[in-house]
Write a protein that holds these residues in place. Structure first.
Motif, PDB file in Angstrom:
ATOM      1  N   TYR A 162       0.813  -1.217   0.000  1.00 39.01           N
ATOM      2  CA  TYR A 162       0.000   0.000   0.000  1.00 39.01           C
ATOM      3  C   TYR A 162       0.846   1.267   0.000  1.00 39.01           C
ATOM      4  CZ  TYR A 162      -3.629  -3.345   1.244  1.00 39.01           C
ATOM      5  OH  TYR A 162      -4.490  -4.415   1.256  1.00 39.01           O
ATOM      6  N   ASP A 163       2.162   1.116  -0.095  1.00 40.10           N
ATOM      7  CA  ASP A 163       3.042   2.287  -0.160  1.00 40.10           C
ATOM      8  C   ASP A 163       2.710   3.121  -1.393  1.00 40.10           C
ATOM      9  OD1 ASP A 163       4.267   1.340   2.061  1.00 40.10           O
ATOM     10  OD2 ASP A 163       6.238   1.036   1.169  1.00 40.10           O
ATOM     11  N   GLY A 164       2.747   4.425  -1.221  1.00 45.63           N
ATOM     12  CA  GLY A 164       2.545   5.322  -2.357  1.00 45.63           C
ATOM     13  C   GLY A 164       1.110   5.463  -2.804  1.00 45.63           C
ATOM     14  N   THR A 165       0.172   4.892  -2.045  1.00 48.25           N
ATOM     15  CA  THR A 165      -1.240   5.003  -2.399  1.00 48.25           C
ATOM     16  C   THR A 165      -1.961   5.902  -1.397  1.00 48.25           C
ATOM     17  OG1 THR A 165      -1.922   3.087  -1.059  1.00 48.25           O
ATOM     18  CG2 THR A 165      -1.233   2.665  -3.331  1.00 48.25           C
ATOM     19  N   THR A 166      -2.999   6.553  -1.866  1.00 46.82           N
ATOM     20  CA  THR A 166      -3.855   7.301  -0.950  1.00 46.82           C
ATOM     21  C   THR A 166      -4.715   6.296  -0.189  1.00 46.82           C
ATOM     22  OG1 THR A 166      -5.642   7.485  -2.569  1.00 46.82           O
ATOM     23  CG2 THR A 166      -3.961   9.229  -2.562  1.00 46.82           C
ATOM     24  N   PRO A 167      -5.272   6.688   0.957  1.00 49.64           N
ATOM     25  CA  PRO A 167      -6.177   5.773   1.663  1.00 49.64           C
ATOM     26  C   PRO A 167      -7.315   5.295   0.770  1.00 49.64           C
ATOM     27  CG  PRO A 167      -5.582   7.583   3.093  1.00 49.64           C
ATOM     28  CD  PRO A 167      -5.045   7.919   1.735  1.00 49.64           C
ATOM     29  N   GLU A 168      -7.852   6.227  -0.039  1.00 50.74           N
ATOM     30  CA  GLU A 168      -8.951   5.862  -0.941  1.00 50.74           C
ATOM     31  C   GLU A 168      -8.525   4.764  -1.909  1.00 50.74           C
ATOM     32  OE1 GLU A 168      -9.882   9.743   0.802  1.00 50.74           O
ATOM     33  OE2 GLU A 168      -8.083   8.917  -0.127  1.00 50.74           O
ATOM     34  N   LYS A 169      -7.333   4.904  -2.489  1.00 47.15           N
ATOM     35  CA  LYS A 169      -6.841   3.911  -3.445  1.00 47.15           C
ATOM     36  C   LYS A 169      -6.559   2.580  -2.754  1.00 47.15           C
ATOM     37  CE  LYS A 169      -5.211   2.314  -7.324  1.00 47.15           C
ATOM     38  NZ  LYS A 169      -6.134   1.995  -8.452  1.00 47.15           N
ATOM     39  N   ALA A 170      -5.971   2.637  -1.547  1.00 44.09           N
ATOM     40  CA  ALA A 170      -5.649   1.414  -0.817  1.00 44.09           C
ATOM     41  C   ALA A 170      -6.911   0.630  -0.464  1.00 44.09           C
ATOM     42  CB  ALA A 170      -4.869   1.758   0.449  1.00 44.09           C
ATOM     43  N   PHE A 171      -7.928   1.322   0.023  1.00 40.36           N
ATOM     44  CA  PHE A 171      -9.177   0.634   0.385  1.00 40.36           C
ATOM     45  C   PHE A 171      -9.872   0.085  -0.856  1.00 40.36           C
ATOM     46  CE2 PHE A 171      -9.094   3.708   4.130  1.00 40.36           C
ATOM     47  CZ  PHE A 171      -8.537   2.763   4.969  1.00 40.36           C
ATOM     48  N   GLU A 172      -9.711   0.780  -1.990  1.00 40.23           N
ATOM     49  CA  GLU A 172     -10.281   0.282  -3.245  1.00 40.23           C
ATOM     50  C   GLU A 172      -9.552  -0.986  -3.679  1.00 40.23           C
ATOM     51  OE1 GLU A 172     -10.636   1.758  -7.893  1.00 40.23           O
ATOM     52  OE2 GLU A 172     -10.586   3.269  -6.302  1.00 40.23           O
TER      53      GLU A 172
ATOM     54  N   LYS B   3     -12.684  -2.618  -0.387  1.00 34.47           N
ATOM     55  CA  LYS B   3     -13.470  -2.027   0.694  1.00 34.47           C
ATOM     56  C   LYS B   3     -13.480  -0.498   0.568  1.00 34.47           C
ATOM     57  CE  LYS B   3     -12.326  -5.763   3.926  1.00 34.47           C
ATOM     58  NZ  LYS B   3     -11.737  -6.111   5.251  1.00 34.47           N
ATOM     59  N   PRO B   4     -13.974   0.021  -0.567  1.00 31.79           N
ATOM     60  CA  PRO B   4     -13.942   1.475  -0.789  1.00 31.79           C
ATOM     61  C   PRO B   4     -14.753   2.260   0.232  1.00 31.79           C
ATOM     62  CG  PRO B   4     -15.366   0.401  -2.391  1.00 31.79           C
ATOM     63  CD  PRO B   4     -14.626  -0.693  -1.676  1.00 31.79           C
ATOM     64  N   GLU B   5     -15.739   1.608   0.871  1.00 35.16           N
ATOM     65  CA  GLU B   5     -16.561   2.314   1.858  1.00 35.16           C
ATOM     66  C   GLU B   5     -15.765   2.749   3.083  1.00 35.16           C
ATOM     67  OE1 GLU B   5     -16.557  -2.021   2.911  1.00 35.16           O
ATOM     68  OE2 GLU B   5     -16.777  -0.845   1.067  1.00 35.16           O
ATOM     69  N   LEU B   6     -14.608   2.115   3.306  1.00 36.41           N
ATOM     70  CA  LEU B   6     -13.790   2.464   4.458  1.00 36.41           C
ATOM     71  C   LEU B   6     -13.150   3.844   4.315  1.00 36.41           C
ATOM     72  CD1 LEU B   6     -11.946  -0.888   5.317  1.00 36.41           C
ATOM     73  CD2 LEU B   6     -13.898   0.158   6.487  1.00 36.41           C
ATOM     74  N   ALA B   7     -13.010   4.313   3.070  1.00 37.27           N
ATOM     75  CA  ALA B   7     -12.389   5.616   2.839  1.00 37.27           C
ATOM     76  C   ALA B   7     -13.210   6.726   3.492  1.00 37.27           C
ATOM     77  CB  ALA B   7     -12.236   5.870   1.348  1.00 37.27           C
ATOM     78  N   LYS B   8     -14.534   6.674   3.340  1.00 37.13           N
ATOM     79  CA  LYS B   8     -15.401   7.679   3.931  1.00 37.13           C
ATOM     80  C   LYS B   8     -15.321   7.628   5.447  1.00 37.13           C
ATOM     81  CE  LYS B   8     -20.169   9.349   4.058  1.00 37.13           C
ATOM     82  NZ  LYS B   8     -21.566   9.117   3.596  1.00 37.13           N
ATOM     83  N   GLU B   9     -15.347   6.415   6.006  1.00 41.51           N
ATOM     84  CA  GLU B   9     -15.247   6.256   7.459  1.00 41.51           C
ATOM     85  C   GLU B   9     -13.914   6.783   7.967  1.00 41.51           C
ATOM     86  OE1 GLU B   9     -15.184   2.651  10.802  1.00 41.51           O
ATOM     87  OE2 GLU B   9     -15.871   2.241   8.754  1.00 41.51           O
ATOM     88  N   TYR B  10     -12.851   6.516   7.207  1.00 42.91           N
ATOM     89  CA  TYR B  10     -11.505   6.959   7.567  1.00 42.91           C
ATOM     90  C   TYR B  10     -11.445   8.486   7.654  1.00 42.91           C
ATOM     91  CZ  TYR B  10      -6.443   7.747   6.973  1.00 42.91           C
ATOM     92  OH  TYR B  10      -5.143   8.176   7.111  1.00 42.91           O
ATOM     93  N   ARG B  11     -11.974   9.175   6.654  1.00 44.24           N
ATOM     94  CA  ARG B  11     -11.937  10.638   6.624  1.00 44.24           C
ATOM     95  C   ARG B  11     -12.830  11.242   7.697  1.00 44.24           C
ATOM     96  NH1 ARG B  11      -7.217  11.651   4.330  1.00 44.24           N
ATOM     97  NH2 ARG B  11      -7.072  10.944   2.171  1.00 44.24           N
ATOM     98  N   GLU B  12     -14.004  10.668   7.887  1.00 38.95           N
ATOM     99  CA  GLU B  12     -14.940  11.196   8.878  1.00 38.95           C
ATOM    100  C   GLU B  12     -14.441  11.001  10.305  1.00 38.95           C
ATOM    101  OE1 GLU B  12     -18.638   9.280   8.025  1.00 38.95           O
ATOM    102  OE2 GLU B  12     -19.165  10.698   6.413  1.00 38.95           O
ATOM    103  N   ASN B  13     -13.532  10.038  10.484  1.00 39.95           N
ATOM    104  CA  ASN B  13     -13.000   9.742  11.813  1.00 39.95           C
ATOM    105  C   ASN B  13     -11.659  10.431  12.067  1.00 39.95           C
ATOM    106  OD1 ASN B  13     -13.355   8.365  14.301  1.00 39.95           O
ATOM    107  ND2 ASN B  13     -11.857   6.827  13.687  1.00 39.95           N
ATOM    108  N   GLY B  14     -11.381  11.499  11.312  1.00 41.55           N
ATOM    109  CA  GLY B  14     -10.135  12.230  11.522  1.00 41.55           C
ATOM    110  C   GLY B  14      -8.913  11.522  10.982  1.00 41.55           C
ATOM    111  N   ASP B  15      -9.058  10.879   9.809  1.00 38.31           N
ATOM    112  CA  ASP B  15      -7.963  10.138   9.175  1.00 38.31           C
ATOM    113  C   ASP B  15      -7.477   8.988  10.056  1.00 38.31           C
ATOM    114  OD1 ASP B  15      -8.296  11.973   7.211  1.00 38.31           O
ATOM    115  OD2 ASP B  15      -6.343  12.912   7.391  1.00 38.31           O
ATOM    116  N   ALA B  16      -8.414   8.210  10.555  1.00 33.38           N
ATOM    117  CA  ALA B  16      -8.063   7.066  11.403  1.00 33.38           C
ATOM    118  C   ALA B  16      -9.195   6.044  11.367  1.00 33.38           C
ATOM    119  CB  ALA B  16      -7.819   7.513  12.838  1.00 33.38           C
ATOM    120  N   LEU B  17      -8.821   4.769  11.541  1.00 31.97           N
ATOM    121  CA  LEU B  17      -9.780   3.679  11.658  1.00 31.97           C
ATOM    122  C   LEU B  17      -9.419   2.855  12.874  1.00 31.97           C
ATOM    123  CD1 LEU B  17     -10.210   2.290   8.014  1.00 31.97           C
ATOM    124  CD2 LEU B  17     -11.907   3.539   9.358  1.00 31.97           C
TER     125      LEU B  17
END
Length: 199
Positions: free
Chosen positions: A59-69, A73-87
């Motif tokens: 997952y190096d060099g990828t954005t969280p959105e790209k990594a979750f995709e 699990k692309p839905e995790l990107a929204k949860e990640y951002r809404e939780n202050g960049d954390a899961l």
């Protein structure tokens, strides 16, 4: 001078622990021991920040959105951002990585960045180049060296909103003093020991 003296002493004290972490990383076979990423420091100068690896290398060099995709699990990107960049249980993070992040030990290799002069012990968070456009006072942030720790870290870290952390970075730059740095360093040590705000 303060960065060199205190940073050097911290590196000497931390060296045995860093060696143990490096060995555990090698035994875990989750990729290279160190994770490097291009960040910005004073005057927009680019440098490679060093951290102990805490996520899988693929997952190096990828954005969280790209990594979750990538993991389906692309839905995790929204949860990640809404939780202050954390899961709570980030699937990108290794088992050892979860411990390193919780204890802030993944940050120890940045002591080499301090000794190299890339960053200071205390300062604003080192920006990723792609984040620069999101900053309203980017020139203020980049007028000083970035820091291993900072006012935003000791004020709550992940427990405060992203925008508030950035405002604290700006406040630090505009109100810098040597004694403020000392207070932040002491509070950082206390936070690391108590594991406050680490995720």
């Amino acid at each position: 001078i303060t960065d060199l003296v205190l940073g050097g002493l911290a590196l000497i004290v931390a060296s045995p622990l860093m060696a143990i972490i490096a060995l555990l990383q090698l035994l875990g076979r989750n990729g290279s021991v160190l994770f490097t990423q291009t960040r910005l420091t004073r005057f927009g100068t680019k440098f490679k920040v060093y951290k102990f690896r805490s996520q899988y290398q693929k997952y190096d060099g990828t954005t969280p959105e790209k990594a979750f995709e990538m993991m389906g699990k692309p839905e995790l990107a929204k949860e990640y951002r809404e939780n202050g960049d954390a899961l709570e249980n980030d699937p990108r993070v290794t088992r050892l990585g979860k411990f390193l992040r919780a204890t802030s030990l993944d940050e120890l290799p940045q002591l080499f960045n301090v000794l190299k002069g890339d960053i200071s012990l205390v300062g604003p968070r080192a920006l990723i180049p792609e984040e620069l456009a999101e900053y309203g006072k980017k020139h203020t942030i980049l007028s000083v060296k970035s820091g291993l720790t900072g006012l935003a870290v000791v004020s709550g870290r992940r427990d405060i909103p992203y925008e508030e952390r950035r405002k604290l970075d700006v406040y630090y730059v505009q109100n810098w003093s040597f004694w403020l740095d000392i207070v932040i360093l002491l509070k950082t040590v206390r936070m690391v020991i108590s594991r406050v705000g680490a995720k």
